[in-house]
Motif scaffolding. Structure first.
Motif, PDB file in Angstrom:
ATOM      1  N   VAL A   1       0.826  -1.206   0.000  1.00  0.00           N
ATOM      2  CA  VAL A   1       0.000   0.000   0.000  1.00  0.00           C
ATOM      3  C   VAL A   1       0.857   1.250   0.000  1.00  0.00           C
ATOM      4  CG1 VAL A   1      -1.769   1.285   1.256  1.00  0.00           C
ATOM      5  CG2 VAL A   1      -1.870  -1.208   1.172  1.00  0.00           C
ATOM      6  N   ARG A   2       1.904   1.253   0.819  1.00  0.00           N
ATOM      7  CA  ARG A   2       2.771   2.432   0.895  1.00  0.00           C
ATOM      8  C   ARG A   2       3.461   2.696  -0.439  1.00  0.00           C
ATOM      9  NH1 ARG A   2       6.800   2.864   5.892  1.00  0.00           N
ATOM     10  NH2 ARG A   2       4.751   2.947   6.895  1.00  0.00           N
ATOM     11  N   GLY A   3       3.990   1.643  -1.058  1.00  0.00           N
ATOM     12  CA  GLY A   3       4.665   1.815  -2.340  1.00  0.00           C
ATOM     13  C   GLY A   3       3.701   2.246  -3.434  1.00  0.00           C
ATOM     14  N   GLY A   4       2.506   1.665  -3.435  1.00  0.00           N
ATOM     15  CA  GLY A   4       1.518   2.045  -4.430  1.00  0.00           C
ATOM     16  C   GLY A   4       1.094   3.488  -4.298  1.00  0.00           C
ATOM     17  N   ALA A   5       0.880   3.932  -3.060  1.00  0.00           N
ATOM     18  CA  ALA A   5       0.479   5.320  -2.831  1.00  0.00           C
ATOM     19  C   ALA A   5       1.599   6.278  -3.226  1.00  0.00           C
ATOM     20  CB  ALA A   5       0.099   5.517  -1.367  1.00  0.00           C
ATOM     21  N   ALA A   6       2.835   5.917  -2.910  1.00  0.00           N
ATOM     22  CA  ALA A   6       3.970   6.776  -3.267  1.00  0.00           C
ATOM     23  C   ALA A   6       4.113   6.880  -4.779  1.00  0.00           C
ATOM     24  CB  ALA A   6       5.253   6.220  -2.649  1.00  0.00           C
TER      25      ALA A   6
ATOM     26  N   LEU B   1     -10.646  15.889 -11.625  1.00  0.00           N
ATOM     27  CA  LEU B   1     -11.335  15.353 -10.456  1.00  0.00           C
ATOM     28  C   LEU B   1     -11.234  13.831 -10.429  1.00  0.00           C
ATOM     29  CD1 LEU B   1     -14.445  17.656 -10.804  1.00  0.00           C
ATOM     30  CD2 LEU B   1     -12.719  17.824  -9.020  1.00  0.00           C
ATOM     31  N   THR B   2     -11.254  13.203 -11.593  1.00  0.00           N
ATOM     32  CA  THR B   2     -11.172  11.746 -11.658  1.00  0.00           C
ATOM     33  C   THR B   2      -9.853  11.249 -11.094  1.00  0.00           C
ATOM     34  OG1 THR B   2     -12.596  11.726 -13.601  1.00  0.00           O
ATOM     35  CG2 THR B   2     -11.287   9.756 -13.196  1.00  0.00           C
ATOM     36  N   LEU B   3      -8.751  11.928 -11.421  1.00  0.00           N
ATOM     37  CA  LEU B   3      -7.454  11.523 -10.889  1.00  0.00           C
ATOM     38  C   LEU B   3      -7.438  11.598  -9.368  1.00  0.00           C
ATOM     39  CD1 LEU B   3      -5.005  13.187 -13.454  1.00  0.00           C
ATOM     40  CD2 LEU B   3      -5.397  10.732 -13.119  1.00  0.00           C
ATOM     41  N   ARG B   4      -8.031  12.642  -8.816  1.00  0.00           N
ATOM     42  CA  ARG B   4      -8.066  12.775  -7.352  1.00  0.00           C
ATOM     43  C   ARG B   4      -8.874  11.644  -6.731  1.00  0.00           C
ATOM     44  NH1 ARG B   4      -9.768  19.111  -7.427  1.00  0.00           N
ATOM     45  NH2 ARG B   4      -8.099  19.825  -8.798  1.00  0.00           N
ATOM     46  N   LEU B   5      -9.995  11.271  -7.367  1.00  0.00           N
ATOM     47  CA  LEU B   5     -10.807  10.186  -6.836  1.00  0.00           C
ATOM     48  C   LEU B   5     -10.082   8.848  -6.918  1.00  0.00           C
ATOM     49  CD1 LEU B   5     -14.266  11.244  -8.298  1.00  0.00           C
ATOM     50  CD2 LEU B   5     -13.659  11.183  -5.888  1.00  0.00           C
ATOM     51  N   LEU B   6      -9.314   8.629  -7.995  1.00  0.00           N
ATOM     52  CA  LEU B   6      -8.545   7.398  -8.108  1.00  0.00           C
ATOM     53  C   LEU B   6      -7.469   7.330  -7.028  1.00  0.00           C
ATOM     54  CD1 LEU B   6      -8.046   6.988 -11.969  1.00  0.00           C
ATOM     55  CD2 LEU B   6      -9.539   5.666 -10.473  1.00  0.00           C
ATOM     56  N   LEU B   7      -6.820   8.446  -6.748  1.00  0.00           N
ATOM     57  CA  LEU B   7      -5.820   8.473  -5.695  1.00  0.00           C
ATOM     58  C   LEU B   7      -6.459   8.158  -4.344  1.00  0.00           C
ATOM     59  CD1 LEU B   7      -2.916   8.968  -4.785  1.00  0.00           C
ATOM     60  CD2 LEU B   7      -3.457  11.414  -4.605  1.00  0.00           C
ATOM     61  N   ALA B   8      -7.633   8.723  -4.094  1.00  0.00           N
ATOM     62  CA  ALA B   8      -8.334   8.452  -2.842  1.00  0.00           C
ATOM     63  C   ALA B   8      -8.700   6.969  -2.728  1.00  0.00           C
ATOM     64  CB  ALA B   8      -9.587   9.317  -2.740  1.00  0.00           C
ATOM     65  N   GLU B   9      -9.118   6.361  -3.835  1.00  0.00           N
ATOM     66  CA  GLU B   9      -9.459   4.936  -3.828  1.00  0.00           C
ATOM     67  C   GLU B   9      -8.229   4.098  -3.485  1.00  0.00           C
ATOM     68  OE1 GLU B   9     -10.680   1.416  -7.012  1.00  0.00           O
ATOM     69  OE2 GLU B   9     -11.211   3.498  -7.474  1.00  0.00           O
ATOM     70  N   LEU B  10      -7.117   4.465  -4.088  1.00  0.00           N
ATOM     71  CA  LEU B  10      -5.871   3.739  -3.837  1.00  0.00           C
ATOM     72  C   LEU B  10      -5.480   3.852  -2.366  1.00  0.00           C
ATOM     73  CD1 LEU B  10      -2.721   3.975  -6.089  1.00  0.00           C
ATOM     74  CD2 LEU B  10      -2.532   4.060  -3.618  1.00  0.00           C
ATOM     75  N   GLU B  11      -5.563   5.046  -1.815  1.00  0.00           N
ATOM     76  CA  GLU B  11      -5.168   5.254  -0.421  1.00  0.00           C
ATOM     77  C   GLU B  11      -6.093   4.506   0.542  1.00  0.00           C
ATOM     78  OE1 GLU B  11      -3.022   9.616  -0.815  1.00  0.00           O
ATOM     79  OE2 GLU B  11      -5.189   9.505  -0.414  1.00  0.00           O
ATOM     80  N   ARG B  12      -7.372   4.363   0.176  1.00  0.00           N
ATOM     81  CA  ARG B  12      -8.302   3.600   1.019  1.00  0.00           C
ATOM     82  C   ARG B  12      -7.983   2.120   1.018  1.00  0.00           C
ATOM     83  NH1 ARG B  12     -12.185   6.815  -1.559  1.00  0.00           N
ATOM     84  NH2 ARG B  12     -12.833   5.049  -2.857  1.00  0.00           N
ATOM     85  N   SER B  13      -7.423   1.655  -0.107  1.00  0.00           N
ATOM     86  CA  SER B  13      -7.154   0.217  -0.213  1.00  0.00           C
ATOM     87  C   SER B  13      -6.024  -0.207   0.718  1.00  0.00           C
ATOM     88  CB  SER B  13      -6.800  -0.156  -1.653  1.00  0.00           C
ATOM     89  OG  SER B  13      -5.549   0.373  -2.022  1.00  0.00           O
TER      90      SER B  13
END
Length: 321
Positions: A288-293, A309-321
């Motif tokens: 998760v840490r590497g993916g978020a970075a 806005l879509t990019l921000r939502l994808l980043l948020a989804e990744l961080e939630r995972s």
């Protein structure tokens, strides 16, 4: 449709219950003192634009179609704020010409584009505009527009991972209107596939992915860079995220490589999409840490005016995972 709804500001003017300005965010001015005069200027300009269009008769149908083509192309590279402001003015103008049935089709497609400038998670804005776009498309009587508007909304919401129930409803409506292969149907199928994947319905998502590929074989648009087009590279952007969500790493990597080979260099935002998909794959595999970075670095490398806005939502989804 009110002037306030078309003001071009994706944030509320303030907390009306308590008379306070809304909290500052990265997309809004920090001071409500600045916002009020600006809102007044925007409203005044919209009113002038609307009355001027009514008095002059407004653009012809051919002129509107040319405008739509231009916006479809510009959407691929411009930021949401710029598109939102300009399309708001166009909606005020076309609103004065809806005694011409063909312009309901124009209005529906403009509404869909306008809705895309709001995050899908904000049901009071994005979803409301998608639903109005569907109603406007119905008034046009053109099945192609009716399917495309619903399909575009479905893929937007499914891809963003927001309002999945609405994505399903709009996708189902599009498929019920016509099962003839078209870009609208293609968008609807992939929108429903993303919604299924996010709900954990892996079998349905994979079936819809294969159906979407078959629709593309008959209806794909190959050399166009427009929001109204789905060329080979864009199909693979859809598949890349879907496969990453499903944990199908080999399929995701193949789609990312295929998209990267043909992605126009003038569209760096979509290259960033692929990098966020890779970050999501890392996160889903346990890093998760590497993916978020990886995802944050990719987003930081993209100029801020190219962010969506879509990019921000994808980043948020990744961080939630």
């Amino acid at each position: 449709m009110t002037i306030g709804a078309l003001s071009g500001d994706p944030h509320e003017a303030g907390d009306r219950r308590h008379g306070r300005p809304a909290p500052a965010s990265g997309d809004a001015p920090a001071s409500g003192v600045v916002r009020a005069p600006m809102a007044s200027v925007v409203a005044s300009e919209l009113l002038r634009t609307g009355f001027a269009a009514r008095l002059s008769g407004g653009p012809s149908v051919d002129d509107w179609e040319a405008k739509l083509l231009r916006y479809g192309s510009e959407y691929m590279s411009l930021g949401a704020e710029d598109i939102q402001r300009r399309v708001a003015h166009e909606l005020v103008v076309v609103q004065q010409q809806l005694d011409q049935p063909r312009l309901w089709s124009v209005a529906a497609r403009l509404m869909t584009l306008y809705a895309k400038t709001f995050p899908g998670s904000d049901g009071s804005k994005a979803v409301r505009w998608y639903r109005m776009a569907a109603e406007a498309a119905d008034r046009s009587g053109d099945d192609g527009t009716r399917v495309w508007v619903r399909g575009r909304a479905a893929i937007a919401l499914g891809y963003e991972g927001a309002s999945l129930g609405v994505a399903d409803v709009l996708a189902d409506q599009a498929m019920a209107i016509s099962d003839r292969p078209s870009l609208g149907l293609l968008n609807a199928v992939f929108g429903k596939a993303h919604a299924a994947a996010l709900r954990g319905d892996v079998g349905t998502a994979r079936e819809l992915m294969e159906r979407g590929r078959r629709v593309f074989d008959k209806a794909g648009s190959y050399e166009e860079s427009s929001d109204y087009a789905v060329p080979w590279w864009r199909l693979n952007v859809f598949v890349s995220l879907l496969a990453a969500r499903l944990g199908d790493e080999d399929v995701a990597v193949a789609a990312q490589d295929a998209a990267a080979r043909e992605l126009p260099s003038a569209l760096p935002r979509f290259a960033t999409h692929l990098e966020l998909h890779r970050g999501l794959m890392l996160a889903r595999s346990g890093d998760v840490r590497g993916g978020a970075a990886h995802a944050r670095a990719a987003l930081s490398a993209l100029p801020p005016e190219k962010h969506s806005l879509t990019l921000r939502l994808l980043l948020a989804e990744l961080e939630r995972s």
